[in-house]
Design a protein around this motif. Structure first.
Motif, PDB file in Angstrom:
ATOM      1  N   ALA A   1       0.827  -1.209   0.000  1.00 46.60           N
ATOM      2  CA  ALA A   1       0.000   0.000   0.000  1.00 46.60           C
ATOM      3  C   ALA A   1       0.863   1.262   0.000  1.00 46.60           C
ATOM      4  N   ALA A   2       1.938   1.271   0.784  1.00 41.13           N
ATOM      5  CA  ALA A   2       2.812   2.452   0.833  1.00 41.13           C
ATOM      6  C   ALA A   2       3.488   2.686  -0.517  1.00 41.13           C
ATOM      7  N   ILE A   3       3.980   1.627  -1.128  1.00 41.29           N
ATOM      8  CA  ILE A   3       4.621   1.756  -2.444  1.00 41.29           C
ATOM      9  C   ILE A   3       3.601   2.216  -3.470  1.00 41.29           C
ATOM     10  N   SER A   4       2.410   1.629  -3.439  1.00 40.10           N
ATOM     11  CA  SER A   4       1.360   2.009  -4.396  1.00 40.10           C
ATOM     12  C   SER A   4       0.996   3.480  -4.243  1.00 40.10           C
ATOM     13  N   LEU A   5       0.834   3.927  -3.001  1.00 37.61           N
ATOM     14  CA  LEU A   5       0.481   5.322  -2.746  1.00 37.61           C
ATOM     15  C   LEU A   5       1.603   6.262  -3.181  1.00 37.61           C
ATOM     16  N   ALA A   6       2.845   5.891  -2.877  1.00 36.90           N
ATOM     17  CA  ALA A   6       3.992   6.724  -3.261  1.00 36.90           C
ATOM     18  C   ALA A   6       4.106   6.826  -4.784  1.00 36.90           C
ATOM     19  N   HIS A   7       3.896   5.712  -5.468  1.00 30.93           N
ATOM     20  CA  HIS A   7       3.975   5.700  -6.936  1.00 30.93           C
ATOM     21  C   HIS A   7       2.846   6.531  -7.534  1.00 30.93           C
ATOM     22  N   ARG A  38       1.038   8.933  -6.197  1.00 29.72           N
ATOM     23  CA  ARG A  38       1.099  10.362  -5.884  1.00 29.72           C
ATOM     24  C   ARG A  38       2.430  11.007  -6.265  1.00 29.72           C
ATOM     25  N   LYS A  39       3.309  10.203  -6.871  1.00 34.13           N
ATOM     26  CA  LYS A  39       4.633  10.706  -7.257  1.00 34.13           C
ATOM     27  C   LYS A  39       5.333  11.352  -6.047  1.00 34.13           C
ATOM     28  N   ALA A  40       5.388  10.598  -4.978  1.00 39.00           N
ATOM     29  CA  ALA A  40       5.979  11.083  -3.729  1.00 39.00           C
ATOM     30  C   ALA A  40       7.446  11.461  -3.926  1.00 39.00           C
ATOM     31  N   ASP A  41       7.885  12.427  -3.159  1.00 43.27           N
ATOM     32  CA  ASP A  41       9.285  12.830  -3.177  1.00 43.27           C
ATOM     33  C   ASP A  41      10.156  11.802  -2.469  1.00 43.27           C
ATOM     34  N   LEU A  42       9.560  11.090  -1.493  1.00 41.53           N
ATOM     35  CA  LEU A  42      10.346  10.158  -0.693  1.00 41.53           C
ATOM     36  C   LEU A  42       9.429   9.098  -0.100  1.00 41.53           C
ATOM     37  N   LEU A  43       9.921   7.862  -0.086  1.00 39.30           N
ATOM     38  CA  LEU A  43       9.226   6.748   0.550  1.00 39.30           C
ATOM     39  C   LEU A  43      10.095   6.253   1.692  1.00 39.30           C
ATOM     40  N   LEU A  44       9.519   6.199   2.893  1.00 30.84           N
ATOM     41  CA  LEU A  44      10.223   5.689   4.068  1.00 30.84           C
ATOM     42  C   LEU A  44       9.887   4.206   4.180  1.00 30.84           C
ATOM     43  N   ILE A  45      10.900   3.357   3.999  1.00 33.94           N
ATOM     44  CA  ILE A  45      10.649   1.918   3.978  1.00 33.94           C
ATOM     45  C   ILE A  45      11.927   1.169   4.330  1.00 33.94           C
ATOM     46  N   ASP A  46      11.768   0.079   5.083  1.00 34.05           N
ATOM     47  CA  ASP A  46      12.917  -0.738   5.478  1.00 34.05           C
ATOM     48  C   ASP A  46      12.930  -2.109   4.814  1.00 34.05           C
ATOM     49  N   ASP A  47      11.784  -2.695   4.602  1.00 34.43           N
ATOM     50  CA  ASP A  47      11.678  -4.048   4.076  1.00 34.43           C
ATOM     51  C   ASP A  47      12.486  -4.203   2.776  1.00 34.43           C
ATOM     52  N   LYS A  48      13.375  -5.216   2.746  1.00 34.43           N
ATOM     53  CA  LYS A  48      14.266  -5.394   1.586  1.00 34.43           C
ATOM     54  C   LYS A  48      13.501  -5.600   0.290  1.00 34.43           C
ATOM     55  N   ARG A  49      12.509  -6.479   0.318  1.00 35.35           N
ATOM     56  CA  ARG A  49      11.725  -6.708  -0.907  1.00 35.35           C
ATOM     57  C   ARG A  49      10.986  -5.451  -1.326  1.00 35.35           C
ATOM     58  N   GLY A  50      10.446  -4.760  -0.344  1.00 32.75           N
ATOM     59  CA  GLY A  50       9.751  -3.513  -0.630  1.00 32.75           C
ATOM     60  C   GLY A  50      10.674  -2.459  -1.207  1.00 32.75           C
ATOM     61  N   ARG A  51      11.875  -2.382  -0.673  1.00 31.17           N
ATOM     62  CA  ARG A  51      12.855  -1.412  -1.188  1.00 31.17           C
ATOM     63  C   ARG A  51      13.210  -1.730  -2.646  1.00 31.17           C
ATOM     64  N   ARG A  52      13.407  -3.027  -2.920  1.00 32.47           N
ATOM     65  CA  ARG A  52      13.713  -3.421  -4.308  1.00 32.47           C
ATOM     66  C   ARG A  52      12.564  -3.054  -5.242  1.00 32.47           C
ATOM     67  N   ALA A  53      11.341  -3.350  -4.820  1.00 31.41           N
ATOM     68  CA  ALA A  53      10.173  -3.028  -5.652  1.00 31.41           C
ATOM     69  C   ALA A  53      10.067  -1.521  -5.871  1.00 31.41           C
ATOM     70  N   ALA A  54      10.286  -0.740  -4.822  1.00 32.71           N
ATOM     71  CA  ALA A  54      10.205   0.713  -4.931  1.00 32.71           C
ATOM     72  C   ALA A  54      11.267   1.252  -5.894  1.00 32.71           C
ATOM     73  N   LYS A  55      12.453   0.685  -5.830  1.00 35.87           N
ATOM     74  CA  LYS A  55      13.525   1.130  -6.726  1.00 35.87           C
ATOM     75  C   LYS A  55      13.185   0.840  -8.184  1.00 35.87           C
ATOM     76  N   THR A  56      12.528  -0.301  -8.456  1.00 37.23           N
ATOM     77  CA  THR A  56      12.154  -0.603  -9.848  1.00 37.23           C
ATOM     78  C   THR A  56      11.133   0.398 -10.368  1.00 37.23           C
ATOM     79  N   LEU A  57      10.422   1.058  -9.461  1.00 40.66           N
ATOM     80  CA  LEU A  57       9.448   2.082  -9.845  1.00 40.66           C
ATOM     81  C   LEU A  57      10.055   3.485  -9.801  1.00 40.66           C
ATOM     82  N   ASP A  58      11.368   3.547  -9.604  1.00 40.26           N
ATOM     83  CA  ASP A  58      12.103   4.811  -9.544  1.00 40.26           C
ATOM     84  C   ASP A  58      11.656   5.708  -8.388  1.00 40.26           C
TER      85      ASP A  58
END
Length: 163
Positions: free
Chosen positions: A79-85, A87-107
């Motif tokens: 949900a956090a990654i989806s919302l950040a993507h 809304r074109k967020a300036d920054l996503l605060l996240i620790d989970d390794k898989r989540g971080r990888r997914a967020a990076k693939t979405l730039d």
């Protein structure tokens, strides 16, 4: 600056009693309802549930219009990654390794809990060693290598600070 957060980057500063600094860094933070649910879960630490019970004005809850298909990612991270993507967020605060990888693939631009604590220390708002001792005390899942590297960067930054 639009900042979206997953649970742990809020959980840890609450538990080490440094959550007051987060709005100084980012003015405001947005979380999706799935993250709010994680923070309010009966198994969450009492101080985290209490914090959410009297949610400050700088913490907003907003739902993503749609969830991205992110296999092997927990509901809060998804949900956090989806919302950040969305809304074109300036920054996503996240620790989970898989989540971080997914967020990076979405730039998405990301930072984790330790990075947030480093930013707080760089502003002179906390002693990083004390904060990381608190992180260790609460059992936050961070390797000694990661914590030691943060302390080295902090020492280097302080040694180059003009007097």
């Amino acid at each position: 600056m639009l900042v979206i957060s997953d649970a742990s980057p809020l959980n840890v500063p609450i538990r080490i009693e440094r959550i007051d600094i987060l709005p100084k860094l980012f003015n405001g933070v947005v979380i999706p309802p799935a993250v709010e649910d994680e923070l309010n879960d009966p198994r969450a630490p009492k101080e985290v549930r209490n914090f959410l019970g009297s949610r400050p004005s700088w913490l907003e809850v907003a739902s993503p219009l749609a969830l991205l298909d992110l296999p092997s990612i927990g509901p809060g991270e998804q949900a956090a990654i989806s919302l950040a993507h969305e809304r074109k967020a300036d920054l996503l605060l996240i620790d989970d390794k898989r989540g971080r990888r997914a967020a990076k693939t979405l730039d998405l631009r990301i930072i984790g809990t330790i990075g947030i604590l480093e930013l707080m220390a760089a502003q002179g708002w906390l002693n990083l060693k004390d904060a990381l001792d608190g992180v260790r005390e609460i059992g936050f899942s961070a390797s000694d290598e990661l914590l030691d590297a943060a302390l080295r960067r902090d020492a280097q930054r302080r040694s180059h600070r003009p007097t």
